[in-house]
Design an enzyme around this catalytic site. Structure first.
Site: not given
Length: 198
Positions: A12, A15, A71, A155, A158, A178, A184
């Site tokens: 949910h 970002g 995750d 977020f 960071d 980023k 990620r």
């Protein structure tokens, strides 16, 4: 060739949705689990990989679409890898500001040399809810924890994560940069290779 034109992201977090859609570009449409369900599965796994699979399976089941779950979290060396899989709820679910404040308090007297940390991302892609062979990819991003927050991009943790090669915090990086450097991004690059998109 991408085997599907859309997938559901088991999060949910707006970002994360924005970041992952930017990384995948126009190849596949990423939809939020929020379009299908407001229920979050209980994260009962003891590792990032276990929780990613659990979330992806739930998302695939409620949406009927292939599902991607991320995750991720922050592992701080001085804290033995904490907050780890509990990163998002480190301060009892009170949000990013509370998590950051708790981390700063835990490291208050710790010198820079002992503030090493890494962001960890485990991605799990399931083609359907009962997929017995999820595609799993991991990305690590090494840095250290600052003594105070810097920057207003991104977020989570960071603003506290110092990126040595850029000489700034993760929250001071332009989003496009980023999306090339982060944990990620590294996990997503591996996933794109596995899917033949790289």
């Amino acid at each position: 060739m991408m085997p599907f034109s859309e997938l559901v992201l088991a999060s949910h977090n707006a970002g994360k949705l924005k970041e992952l859609q930017a990384m995948l570009g126009d190849v596949v449409r990423v939809r939020s689990i929020g379009e299908f369900s407001s229920v979050e599965p209980e994260e009962t796994g003891l590792s990032f990989v276990e929780n990613a699979i659990l979330k992806a399976r739930h998302a695939a089941r409620v949406s009927g679409l292939p599902a991607l779950a991320d995750d991720s979290g922050l592992a701080v060396d001085f804290l033995g890898g904490a907050p780890g899989i509990y990163s998002a709820r480190y301060a009892d679910g009170q949000g990013d500001a509370a998590n950051n404040a708790k981390l700063l308090a835990a490291l208050e007297e710790v010198p820079d040399a002992q503030r090493g940390a890494r962001f960890v991302c485990a991605l799990a892609l399931l083609r359907h809810a009962d997929d017995p062979l999820p595609i799993l990819c991991e990305g690590l991003w090494h840095g250290r924890i600052l003594h105070e927050a810097r920057g207003d991009q991104g977020f989570g943790y960071d603003p506290l994560f110092w990126v040595e090669e850029q000489q700034c915090s993760s929250a001071e990086l332009p989003p496009a940069l980023k999306n090339q450097l982060s944990h990620r991004a590294r996990a997503m690059a591996l996933l794109k290779q596995r899917l033949g998109l790289a």
